[in-house]
Each structure stands twice: as structure tokens, then as C-alpha cells.
Design an enzyme around this catalytic site. Structure first.
Site, PDB file in Angstrom:
ATOM      1  N   HIS A  18       0.842  -1.208   0.000  1.00 37.48           N
ATOM      2  CA  HIS A  18       0.000   0.000   0.000  1.00 37.48           C
ATOM      3  C   HIS A  18       0.877   1.259   0.000  1.00 37.48           C
ATOM      4  O   HIS A  18       0.636   2.206  -0.735  1.00 37.48           O
ATOM      5  CB  HIS A  18      -0.899   0.031   1.253  1.00 37.48           C
ATOM      6  CG  HIS A  18      -1.868  -1.111   1.348  1.00 37.48           C
ATOM      7  ND1 HIS A  18      -1.972  -1.905   2.471  1.00 37.48           N
ATOM      8  CD2 HIS A  18      -2.778  -1.594   0.468  1.00 37.48           C
ATOM      9  CE1 HIS A  18      -2.913  -2.811   2.276  1.00 37.48           C
ATOM     10  NE2 HIS A  18      -3.416  -2.650   1.073  1.00 37.48           N
ATOM     11  N   SER A 129      -2.522  -8.138   2.946  1.00 36.99           N
ATOM     12  CA  SER A 129      -2.890  -7.938   4.350  1.00 36.99           C
ATOM     13  C   SER A 129      -3.278  -9.240   5.043  1.00 36.99           C
ATOM     14  O   SER A 129      -3.012  -9.417   6.237  1.00 36.99           O
ATOM     15  CB  SER A 129      -4.052  -6.942   4.458  1.00 36.99           C
ATOM     16  OG  SER A 129      -3.649  -5.685   3.992  1.00 36.99           O
TER      17      SER A 129
HETATM   18  P1  ADP Z   1      -9.686  -3.802  -0.381  1.00 36.68           P
HETATM   19  O1  ADP Z   1     -10.461  -4.425   0.719  1.00 36.68           O
HETATM   20  O2  ADP Z   1     -10.305  -2.563  -0.958  1.00 36.68           O
HETATM   21  O3  ADP Z   1      -9.167  -4.741  -1.445  1.00 36.68           O
HETATM   22  P2  ADP Z   1      -6.969  -3.627   0.534  1.00 36.68           P
HETATM   23  O4  ADP Z   1      -6.534  -2.971   1.786  1.00 36.68           O
HETATM   24  O5  ADP Z   1      -6.752  -5.089   0.453  1.00 36.68           O
HETATM   25  O6  ADP Z   1      -8.442  -3.202   0.392  1.00 36.68           O
HETATM   26  O7  ADP Z   1      -6.260  -2.952  -0.715  1.00 36.68           O
HETATM   27  C1  ADP Z   1      -6.409  -1.606  -1.077  1.00 36.68           C
HETATM   28  C2  ADP Z   1      -5.744  -1.370  -2.436  1.00 36.68           C
HETATM   29  O8  ADP Z   1      -4.366  -1.640  -2.342  1.00 36.68           O
HETATM   30  C3  ADP Z   1      -6.270  -2.256  -3.554  1.00 36.68           C
HETATM   31  O9  ADP Z   1      -6.272  -1.537  -4.758  1.00 36.68           O
HETATM   32  C4  ADP Z   1      -5.264  -3.375  -3.617  1.00 36.68           C
HETATM   33  O10 ADP Z   1      -5.218  -3.972  -4.899  1.00 36.68           O
HETATM   34  C5  ADP Z   1      -3.997  -2.593  -3.330  1.00 36.68           C
HETATM   35  N1  ADP Z   1      -2.941  -3.439  -2.790  1.00 36.68           N
HETATM   36  C6  ADP Z   1      -2.998  -4.307  -1.761  1.00 36.68           C
HETATM   37  N2  ADP Z   1      -1.806  -4.909  -1.559  1.00 36.68           N
HETATM   38  C7  ADP Z   1      -0.966  -4.405  -2.505  1.00 36.68           C
HETATM   39  C8  ADP Z   1       0.412  -4.639  -2.854  1.00 36.68           C
HETATM   40  N3  ADP Z   1       1.163  -5.539  -2.205  1.00 36.68           N
HETATM   41  N4  ADP Z   1       0.926  -3.934  -3.889  1.00 36.68           N
HETATM   42  C9  ADP Z   1       0.165  -3.056  -4.553  1.00 36.68           C
HETATM   43  N5  ADP Z   1      -1.131  -2.792  -4.306  1.00 36.68           N
HETATM   44  C10 ADP Z   1      -1.687  -3.453  -3.290  1.00 36.68           C
END
Ligand code: ADP
Length: 160
Positions: A18, A129
Site C-alpha cells: 500500500h 494484508s
Molecule cells: P480492499 O479491501 O479494498 O481490497 P486492501 O486494503 O486489500 O483493500 O487494498 C487496497 C488497495 O491496495 C487495492 O487496490 C489493492 O489492490 C492494493 N494493494 C494491496 N496490496 C498491494 C500490494 N502488495 N501492492 C500493490 N497494491 C496493493
């Protein structure tokens, strides 16, 4: 006009994946609002307040980045905050399919909010996560997967 982007997510917890997306997006936008989705139906490991506190700590020296939360539709929140862009990160083809559907529906509902995707760096492609939570719950050290200086193990999660 100020270019404002909302980066929405669960951030349960916020990871280096993130963080990488937000920092790289800083060259594209004047302001980025990291918005933690408060979903009453989706239980989280870290409370909303804890998640906001962790993210605020990571970006405490970055005035262009603010942290907030929202309930309801992400596009409604974008409108409320005057954001013209929705920022999302992509890791895999599965992410792409999932994100494509959401972005296209969002565009139908609110055509003036543009979704912008950034492809993650290869080192962050397998960081998510869920895995970070599993490590923490099992008593392992997850600090390499979260932003530097966060001291993730100082924050208490809630049993799901
Ligand atoms: P959600 O429940 O909306 O999927 P997340 O917290 O899992 O929330 O993810 C928020 C955003 O961050 C999403 O666009 C997800 O694809 C992106 N994301 C999550 N992990 C990574 C990562 N390791 N690298 C790049 N983007 C990520």
C-alpha cells in the site's frame, strides 16, 4: 485545479505494498486521501481507529497525504471530498479482473471520477494484508511487510 485522489481500502493492516502505491502516486496528484472503508458487515482484525492511527504515523511527514474513513459507496465519498481520481494498486491478473469490474461500475455511477491503477513493484507482488495478519496472529514477525518504523507489534488486534 488541485488534483485530489482517494486511495480506498481495508488496510487491515497497511502494508509496504500500500505504501509503495501511495508514494509513487505522489508525483501524479496534489493530494491523496487514504480512506479506510468502514464496513459494518466486514469484521476487521484492527479497529478502524487503530488502522487510521497506523497510517497517519507512516505519513506524518507528508502534508499532501491525509487519512480518513468512510461508509457507503466509495464514489459518493470521492464526490464529498471533491476528489476526481480513485487510486488502486494491481498485483496480479486476479486483482485486475476484480478491479476492472469495480472501476467500470464506478464509472457508470459517477463518470467524473477516474480510476487510476498503478502496477505494484515485483518485490511487493505477493504482499497482502491477509498473510500479514496470519503471521501476526501466529506470533511471527511481520515487520518486513509493513512500512518502516511502524512497530506493528505494538498495536493490538481483535480476535475475529
Ligand atoms: P480492499 O479491501 O479494498 O481490497 P486492501 O486494503 O486489500 O483493500 O487494498 C487496497 C488497495 O491496495 C487495492 O487496490 C489493492 O489492490 C492494493 N494493494 C494491496 N496490496 C498491494 C500490494 N502488495 N501492492 C500493490 N497494491 C496493493
Amino acid at each position: 485545479m488541485k488534483r485530489i485522489a482517494v486511495f480506498p481500502g481495508s488496510f487491515d493492516p497497511f502494508t509496504i505494498g500500500h505504501e509503495g502505491i501511495v508514494r509513487r502516486a505522489l508525483v501524479l496528484f496534489d493530494e491523496i486521501i487514504i480512506a479506510v472503508g468502514a464496513n459494518a458487515l466486514k469484521k476487521s482484525y484492527y479497529s478502524l481507529e487503530t488502522r487510521k492511527e497506523m497510517i497517519s504515523k507512516v505519513f506524518r511527514d507528508d502534508p499532501e497525504i491525509t487519512v480518513d474513513h468512510y461508509e457507503g459507496l466509495t464514489v459518493d465519498y470521492c464526490r464529498k471530498r471533491g476528489a476526481q481520481y480513485l487510486l488502486r494498486g494491481l498485483r496480479t491478473a486476479a486483482d485486475f479482473e476484480f478491479e476492472r469490474a469495480i472501476a467500470q461500475v464506478n464509472r457508470t455511477i459517477m463518470p467524473d471520477v477516474e480510476t487510476v491503477f498503478l502496477l505494484t513493484v515485483p518485490e511487493h507482488a505477493s504482499v497482502n494484508s491477509t498473510i500479514v495478519r496470519d503471521i501476526i496472529r501466529s506470533g511471527g514477525d511481520a515487520s518486513i511487510f509493513v512500512p518502516a518504523g511502524l512497530n506493528i507489534h505494538d498495536y493490538k488486534g481483535e480476535d475475529l
